[in-house]
Motif scaffolding. Structure first.
Motif, short mmCIF file in Angstrom:
data_model
loop_
_atom_site.label_atom_id
_atom_site.label_comp_id
_atom_site.label_asym_id
_atom_site.label_seq_id
_atom_site.Cartn_x
_atom_site.Cartn_y
_atom_site.Cartn_z
N TRP A 196 0.82 -1.12 -0.11
CA TRP A 196 0.03 -0.11 -0.04
C TRP A 196 1.04 1.22 0.02
N ILE A 197 0.30 2.35 -0.56
CA ILE A 197 1.12 3.41 -0.75
C ILE A 197 0.77 4.63 0.27
N ALA A 198 -0.48 4.78 0.55
CA ALA A 198 -0.90 6.01 1.55
C ALA A 198 -2.18 5.83 2.07
N LYS A 199 -2.50 6.26 3.37
CA LYS A 199 -3.80 6.39 3.98
C LYS A 199 -4.38 7.74 3.98
N ILE A 200 -5.85 7.68 3.36
CA ILE A 200 -6.47 9.07 3.37
C ILE A 200 -7.55 9.09 4.05
N LYS A 201 -7.80 10.08 5.19
CA LYS A 201 -8.95 10.23 5.69
C LYS A 201 -10.00 10.96 4.71
N LEU A 202 -11.02 10.25 4.54
CA LEU A 202 -11.94 10.53 3.45
C LEU A 202 -12.62 11.78 3.68
N SER A 203 -12.72 12.77 2.81
CA SER A 203 -13.58 14.02 2.89
C SER A 203 -15.02 13.69 2.45
N ASP A 204 -15.10 12.85 1.49
CA ASP A 204 -16.47 12.73 0.87
C ASP A 204 -16.70 11.30 0.28
N GLU A 205 -17.40 10.46 1.25
CA GLU A 205 -17.15 9.03 1.04
C GLU A 205 -18.10 8.62 -0.15
N ALA A 206 -19.00 9.65 -0.72
CA ALA A 206 -19.92 9.29 -1.84
C ALA A 206 -19.03 9.21 -3.07
N GLU A 207 -17.77 9.64 -3.10
CA GLU A 207 -16.78 9.56 -4.28
C GLU A 207 -16.55 8.08 -4.59
N LEU A 208 -16.81 7.28 -3.44
CA LEU A 208 -16.67 5.92 -3.87
C LEU A 208 -17.74 5.18 -4.56
N GLU A 209 -18.69 5.87 -4.89
CA GLU A 209 -19.92 5.23 -5.49
C GLU A 209 -19.48 5.15 -6.99
N SER A 210 -18.60 6.24 -7.58
CA SER A 210 -18.04 6.45 -9.14
C SER A 210 -17.08 5.33 -9.36
N LEU A 211 -16.44 4.61 -8.30
CA LEU A 211 -15.18 3.57 -8.37
C LEU A 211 -16.01 2.17 -8.76
N MET A 212 -15.09 1.40 -9.36
CA MET A 212 -15.51 0.04 -9.76
C MET A 212 -15.51 -0.99 -8.57
N ASP A 213 -16.64 -1.97 -8.36
CA ASP A 213 -16.14 -3.09 -7.54
C ASP A 213 -15.29 -4.00 -8.19
N GLU A 214 -15.04 -5.18 -7.60
CA GLU A 214 -13.92 -6.11 -7.93
C GLU A 214 -14.43 -6.98 -9.37
N ALA A 215 -15.80 -7.25 -9.60
CA ALA A 215 -16.06 -7.96 -10.65
C ALA A 215 -16.10 -6.96 -11.71
N THR A 216 -16.34 -5.56 -11.71
CA THR A 216 -16.23 -4.59 -12.65
C THR A 216 -14.91 -4.25 -13.00
N TYR A 217 -14.21 -4.18 -12.01
CA TYR A 217 -12.47 -4.16 -12.29
C TYR A 217 -12.14 -5.22 -12.93
N LYS A 218 -12.37 -6.38 -12.75
CA LYS A 218 -11.91 -7.64 -13.56
C LYS A 218 -12.34 -7.64 -14.86
N ALA A 219 -13.57 -7.35 -15.17
CA ALA A 219 -14.11 -7.27 -16.62
C ALA A 219 -13.27 -6.01 -17.29
N HIS A 220 -12.90 -4.81 -16.48
CA HIS A 220 -12.05 -3.66 -17.19
C HIS A 220 -10.96 -4.33 -17.59
#
Length: 154
Positions: free
Chosen positions: A124-148
């Motif tokens: 791992w590179i860094a740990k960040i205290k999130l300021s907006d957890e809603a940003e996670l919704e725009s990221l891929m889950d594991e299955a979507t990332y594998k397809a990508h």
């Protein structure tokens, strides 16, 4: 069998179940998400641990240097927070989330090959205290990332 013995057996046999049930109620589960640029973030308790994926480290080859952000830095989603250099190429590391850097993996300065051997755990590179957890919704889950990744390989 007397009622006292029966009661003691029932209470004794259910005690571990009660302890296990109450312990599991306090567990927190990490949410792991991925970017199209091959970064990952695992969030637990409002803090995201960030690194590059196994797919990315394989594409880079042997990592020889890792640049990390500084503790206390404020970062925005998709902003550069560091870089990874290998014998084949160099690549920027973009933050998948916004927030404040609360920790960096100092071991990478002397052992950058951790990115190759264990990119999604010890590397791992860094740990960040999130300021907006809603940003996670725009990221891929594991299955979507594998397809990508499968699509990129073909």
């Amino acid at each position: 069998m007397s009622l006292a013995i029966l009661s003691a057996r029932i209470v004794r046999s259910s005690a571990p179940l009660t302890q296990a049930a109450s312990f599991s109620a306090f567990r927190t589960y990490a949410t792991k998400k991925y970017t199209a640029e091959h970064e990952w973030v695992s969030v637990e308790g409002g803090v995201g641990t960030i690194g590059i994926t196994d797919f990315a480290q394989k594409a880079l080859g042997d990592v020889v240097f890792v640049e990390s952000p500084a503790v206390g830095d404020e970062v925005g989603k998709d902003e550069q927070i560091g870089a990874v250099e290998s014998v084949k190429a160099a690549s920027d590391i973009l933050s998948p989330v916004s927030g404040e850097v609360v920790d960096v993996n100092e071991v990478l300065s002397s052992e950058p090959t951790l990115i190759n051997s264990n990119p999604e755990d010890d590397g791992w590179i860094a740990k960040i205290k999130l300021s907006d957890e809603a940003e996670l919704e725009s990221l891929m889950d594991e299955a979507t990332y594998k397809a990508h990744c499968d699509a990129e390989e073909h």
